[in-house]
Design a protein around this motif. Structure first.
Motif, PDB file in Angstrom:
ATOM      1  N   HIS A  66       2.465   4.752  -1.368  1.00  0.00           N
ATOM      2  CA  HIS A  66       2.073   5.995  -2.042  1.00  0.00           C
ATOM      3  C   HIS A  66       0.571   6.024  -2.337  1.00  0.00           C
ATOM      4  CE1 HIS A  66       6.007   7.837  -2.452  1.00  0.00           C
ATOM      5  NE2 HIS A  66       6.476   6.616  -2.605  1.00  0.00           N
TER       6      HIS A  66
ATOM      7  N   GLY B 258       0.861  -1.196   0.000  1.00  0.00           N
ATOM      8  CA  GLY B 258       0.000   0.000   0.000  1.00  0.00           C
ATOM      9  C   GLY B 258       0.889   1.234   0.000  1.00  0.00           C
TER      10      GLY B 258
ATOM     11  N   TYR C 210       9.288  12.817  -3.763  1.00  0.00           N
ATOM     12  CA  TYR C 210       8.018  12.573  -3.072  1.00  0.00           C
ATOM     13  C   TYR C 210       7.016  13.685  -3.375  1.00  0.00           C
ATOM     14  CZ  TYR C 210       4.901  11.293   0.824  1.00  0.00           C
ATOM     15  OH  TYR C 210       3.828  10.930   1.587  1.00  0.00           O
TER      16      TYR C 210
ATOM     17  N   GLY D 144       8.215   2.135   2.237  1.00  0.00           N
ATOM     18  CA  GLY D 144       8.356   3.535   2.631  1.00  0.00           C
ATOM     19  C   GLY D 144       8.323   4.485   1.446  1.00  0.00           C
TER      20      GLY D 144
ATOM     21  N   CYS E  80       3.771  14.646   4.040  1.00  0.00           N
ATOM     22  CA  CYS E  80       3.533  13.209   4.207  1.00  0.00           C
ATOM     23  C   CYS E  80       2.038  12.908   4.302  1.00  0.00           C
ATOM     24  CB  CYS E  80       4.233  12.721   5.468  1.00  0.00           C
ATOM     25  SG  CYS E  80       3.773  13.635   6.955  1.00  0.00           S
TER      26      CYS E  80
ATOM     27  N   ASP F  31      -1.495   6.507   0.649  1.00  0.00           N
ATOM     28  CA  ASP F  31      -2.144   7.131   1.824  1.00  0.00           C
ATOM     29  C   ASP F  31      -2.549   8.574   1.558  1.00  0.00           C
ATOM     30  OD1 ASP F  31       0.472   8.150   2.027  1.00  0.00           O
ATOM     31  OD2 ASP F  31       0.561   7.941   4.217  1.00  0.00           O
ATOM     32  N   TYR F  32      -1.817   9.264   0.667  1.00  0.00           N
ATOM     33  CA  TYR F  32      -2.228  10.633   0.325  1.00  0.00           C
ATOM     34  C   TYR F  32      -3.152  10.656  -0.893  1.00  0.00           C
ATOM     35  CZ  TYR F  32       1.947  10.065  -2.618  1.00  0.00           C
ATOM     36  OH  TYR F  32       2.891   9.576  -3.495  1.00  0.00           O
TER      37      TYR F  32
HETATM   38  C1  GLA Z   1       6.304   8.209   3.595  1.00  0.00           C
HETATM   39  C2  GLA Z   1       5.141   9.079   4.070  1.00  0.00           C
HETATM   40  C3  GLA Z   1       3.880   8.248   4.152  1.00  0.00           C
HETATM   41  C4  GLA Z   1       3.607   7.519   2.839  1.00  0.00           C
HETATM   42  C5  GLA Z   1       4.851   6.775   2.362  1.00  0.00           C
HETATM   43  C6  GLA Z   1       4.682   6.186   0.992  1.00  0.00           C
HETATM   44  O1  GLA Z   1       6.604   7.232   4.550  1.00  0.00           O
HETATM   45  O2  GLA Z   1       5.433   9.632   5.338  1.00  0.00           O
HETATM   46  O3  GLA Z   1       2.799   9.085   4.496  1.00  0.00           O
HETATM   47  O4  GLA Z   1       3.145   8.401   1.850  1.00  0.00           O
HETATM   48  O5  GLA Z   1       5.985   7.624   2.345  1.00  0.00           O
HETATM   49  O6  GLA Z   1       3.728   5.181   1.017  1.00  0.00           O
END
Ligand code: GLA
Length: 357
Positions: free
Chosen positions: A15, A13, A194, A304, A143, A17-18
């Motif tokens: 990229h 899962g 990012y 991550g 994030c 969450d946003y």
């Molecule tokens: C970082 C961000 C998370 C998420 C991941 C990618 O860890 O802090 O919020 O977007 O990258 O899944």
């Protein structure tokens, strides 16, 4: 007052969450501890350097680790929960920049300790929210909410299915072990890649809505449809988000029935999608994932934010130690260094550390 919070690994899962999609992280067995005592003004020390640093939550951010503490103080103040001053000390075994959310571990542990200092106990969801505001609104890292949420809510022996659009969470049993292999390549989350991907997702969502799609968020785009009307690079970003969303739900289902082989297969697919469609991997990670697959691991993927950090490997527990040694040896033959590797089980989330004796 002392508190600690864990680093995390995201099983699958990435990229999303946003983009309103589901994520499936769990806490690792490495933590950050923060001790807080009342003080005049704010000062902090960390075992990572040898200085006691004064910081001013009312001043500008300075680009160092105490920014996260200043951010937490501000987010707590908005709720009337921050002490007037505090002396803080932090110690951590979560590698910095390794894609395991060292900053969320710090922010969540600090929020827990500082709130406790003022006599307040926050719920897990409040804790996650305070830490997220600290990072996102105050430090300015764009994030999503996955890292703070798992650091606050994790339970031992469980992975967390977290639907980011609704906030609904479900604890799923994860009794196995994961192996974490550090690529040695370091990223900085606030850096280009990012934020660029986030901007591309926003742009793609706007274009799709303009073309008549009624989408509450990008993760709602159907995975089976390739968005042909978009510029090719945006179409690939959408393809990743849509397919990753369905892979994550499938992985959660597989985990629920204890089917780790299927989880692993989905992890490989996730990595390839991250590599080709989201273009957020790095060569060292691709090498590790391909080698893990050749060596017979059930699954492997970069976890991550990407562009470096840690590859997570899921494998049969009995054969994994040998497999990881072979993986390290293959990597060393190419890059001339042995990548650090360690095993973890699903750990617990933020907690007060009570004084003993
Ligand atoms: C970082 C961000 C998370 C998420 C991941 C990618 O860890 O802090 O919020 O977007 O990258 O899944």
């Amino acid at each position: 007052m002392a508190a600690s919070a864990p680093g995390r690994v995201n099983l699958i899962g990435e990229h999303v969450d946003y983009n309103g999609g589901p994520v499936l992280p769990m806490a690792v067995a490495r933590r950050t501890a923060v001790v807080a005592g009342l003080g005049h003004g704010f000062q902090a020390a960390s075992t990572r350097d040898d200085v006691v640093d004064r910081f001013d939550p009312d001043g500008p951010m300075r680009g160092g680790w105490t920014d996260f503490l200043a951010g937490v103080v501000r987010a707590l103040r908005r709720r009337g929960l921050a002490p007037a001053g505090a002396a803080l000390a932090a110690a951590s075994t979560v590698p910095v920049g390794g894609g395991l959310s060292s900053s969320a571990a710090l922010a969540v542990a600090a929020a827990r300790a500082l709130a406790a200092l003022g006599g307040h106990a926050l719920t897990g969801a409040e804790l996650a929210r305070v830490a997220w505001e600290a990072e996102h609104d105050e430090v300015g890292v764009r994030c999503g909410t996955m890292d703070q949420t798992i650091a606050a809510l994790a339970q031992p022996g469980k992975a967390l299915l977290y639907e980011t659009a609704t906030g609904v969470t479900r604890q799923l049993p994860f009794r196995g072990k994961l192996w974490l292999v550090d690529t040695g390549v370091r990223h900085r989350l606030a850096d280009g890649g990012y934020n660029q991907r986030r901007a591309e997702c926003d742009e793609a969502l706007a274009l799709l809505r303009g073309a008549g799609w009624e989408l509450p968020h990008l993760a709602a785009y159907p995975p089976a449809r390739l968005p042909a009307s978009l510029p090719p690079h945006l179409a690939r970003r959408v393809a990743h988000v849509a397919t990753e969303t369905s892979r994550t739900r499938a992985a959660a289902e597989a985990l629920g029935r204890g089917d780790l082989r299927t989880v692993g297969k989905l992890m490989y697919e996730s990595h390839r999608s991250l590599q080709h469609d989201y273009a957020a991997s790095c060569e060292e990670a691709d090498v590790l994932v391909e080698s893990a697959e050749r060596l017979g691991a059930w699954g492997a993927r970069l976890t991550g934010a990407g562009w470096g950090g840690t590859v997570v490997v899921l494998a049969d527990e009995r054969s994994a130690p040998r497999l990881i040694l072979d993986l390290q040896a293959q990597f060393a033959r190419i890059y001339g260094r042995v990548p650090e590797a360690w095993a973890t089980r699903a750990s617990g989330g933020a907690k007060r550390e009570a004084a003993r004796g």
